[in-house]
Motif scaffolding. Structure first.
Motif, PDB file in Angstrom:
ATOM      1  N   ASN A 183     -23.547  15.912   6.024  1.00 17.12           N
ATOM      2  CA  ASN A 183     -24.493  16.584   5.131  1.00 17.12           C
ATOM      3  C   ASN A 183     -24.562  18.078   5.430  1.00 17.12           C
ATOM      4  O   ASN A 183     -25.596  18.692   5.264  1.00 17.12           O
ATOM      5  CB  ASN A 183     -25.889  15.962   5.276  1.00 17.12           C
ATOM      6  CG  ASN A 183     -25.904  14.541   4.781  1.00 17.12           C
ATOM      7  OD1 ASN A 183     -25.202  14.208   3.846  1.00 17.12           O
ATOM      8  ND2 ASN A 183     -26.702  13.708   5.414  1.00 17.12           N
ATOM      9  N   ARG A 184     -23.454  18.669   5.852  1.00 14.55           N
ATOM     10  CA  ARG A 184     -23.462  20.095   6.178  1.00 14.55           C
ATOM     11  C   ARG A 184     -23.308  20.915   4.905  1.00 14.55           C
ATOM     12  O   ARG A 184     -22.774  20.458   3.901  1.00 14.55           O
ATOM     13  CB  ARG A 184     -22.368  20.442   7.179  1.00 14.55           C
ATOM     14  CG  ARG A 184     -20.987  20.444   6.614  1.00 14.55           C
ATOM     15  CD  ARG A 184     -20.007  21.073   7.590  1.00 14.55           C
ATOM     16  NE  ARG A 184     -18.694  21.158   7.024  1.00 14.55           N
ATOM     17  CZ  ARG A 184     -18.262  22.142   6.253  1.00 14.55           C
ATOM     18  NH1 ARG A 184     -19.048  23.151   5.978  1.00 14.55           N
ATOM     19  NH2 ARG A 184     -17.043  22.144   5.754  1.00 14.55           N
ATOM     20  N   ASP A 185     -23.769  22.139   4.995  1.00 14.21           N
ATOM     21  CA  ASP A 185     -23.633  23.078   3.883  1.00 14.21           C
ATOM     22  C   ASP A 185     -22.168  23.528   3.803  1.00 14.21           C
ATOM     23  O   ASP A 185     -21.606  23.981   4.800  1.00 14.21           O
ATOM     24  CB  ASP A 185     -24.542  24.281   4.120  1.00 14.21           C
ATOM     25  CG  ASP A 185     -24.593  25.219   2.930  1.00 14.21           C
ATOM     26  OD1 ASP A 185     -24.078  24.844   1.861  1.00 14.21           O
ATOM     27  OD2 ASP A 185     -25.149  26.322   3.077  1.00 14.21           O
TER      28      ASP A 185
ATOM     29  N   ARG B  96     -20.896  26.113   2.670  1.00  9.53           N
ATOM     30  CA  ARG B  96     -20.718  27.543   2.902  1.00  9.53           C
ATOM     31  C   ARG B  96     -20.660  27.872   4.395  1.00  9.53           C
ATOM     32  O   ARG B  96     -20.276  28.966   4.766  1.00  9.53           O
ATOM     33  CB  ARG B  96     -21.843  28.324   2.237  1.00  9.53           C
ATOM     34  CG  ARG B  96     -21.778  28.267   0.706  1.00  9.53           C
ATOM     35  CD  ARG B  96     -22.978  28.897   0.106  1.00  9.53           C
ATOM     36  NE  ARG B  96     -24.107  27.989   0.411  1.00  9.53           N
ATOM     37  CZ  ARG B  96     -25.356  28.214   0.081  1.00  9.53           C
ATOM     38  NH1 ARG B  96     -25.685  29.314  -0.528  1.00  9.53           N
ATOM     39  NH2 ARG B  96     -26.289  27.348   0.369  1.00  9.53           N
ATOM     40  N   ASP B  97     -21.068  26.941   5.249  1.00  8.65           N
ATOM     41  CA  ASP B  97     -21.009  27.168   6.692  1.00  8.65           C
ATOM     42  C   ASP B  97     -19.592  26.925   7.183  1.00  8.65           C
ATOM     43  O   ASP B  97     -19.063  25.820   7.080  1.00  8.65           O
ATOM     44  CB  ASP B  97     -21.969  26.236   7.430  1.00  8.65           C
ATOM     45  CG  ASP B  97     -23.418  26.568   7.158  1.00  8.65           C
ATOM     46  OD1 ASP B  97     -23.683  27.716   6.753  1.00  8.65           O
ATOM     47  OD2 ASP B  97     -24.269  25.687   7.352  1.00  8.65           O
TER      48      ASP B  97
END
Length: 135
Positions: free
Chosen positions: A8-10, A12-13
């Motif tokens: 569930n990471r962004d 854009r990171d």
């Protein structure tokens, strides 16, 4: 069989953005110090750069030079028919010797008890089979 892992990471990171967020102040300080050094001593740094280039060129043409070794070409007159026949004869001799050694090992393997002479014979036969296999 393979369990899916959901992240569930962004999106854009990225690695770069995380490193920049963590160490960005240090990179800015180093960049400012480098700019200050370049503006204060431009002739010295240019001379040092030229010195390093000349040293590198001198070393590459003297110490780090790879000399090509001359390869001697040996021309050997071959007779393919004779060579092929000799190879066939050598292979036949090896097969014949292997069969003889196999008979010796089988006959010694049937014995219930081996004496000293049998052990030496078996050991030498197995060594010779290994030598034939390596050739």
């Amino acid at each position: 069989m393979w369990k899916r892992i959901h992240s569930n990471r962004d999106p854009r990171d990225t690695l770069y953005s995380e490193i920049r967020r963590e160490f960005g102040t240090y990179f800015l300080l180093a960049g400012n110090a480098w700019k200050c050094l370049l503006s204060k001593y431009p002739k010295f740094l240019f001379g040092t750069m030229i010195l390093f280039l000349l040293t590198s060129a001198a070393l590459s043409f003297t110490i780090f030079r790879n000399e090509k070794k001359a390869v001697a070409i040996v021309s050997k007159t071959t007779n393919p028919i004779q060579d092929g026949f000799s190879q066939i004869m050598a292979a036949t001799d090896r097969i014949r010797e292997t069969l003889d050694l196999k008979k010796i090992v089988d006959s010694l393997g049937r014995k219930k008890r081996l004496d000293f002479r049998d052990s030496l014979t078996l050991d030498s036969a197995l060594d010779r089979l290994q030598a034939i296999k390596e050739n």
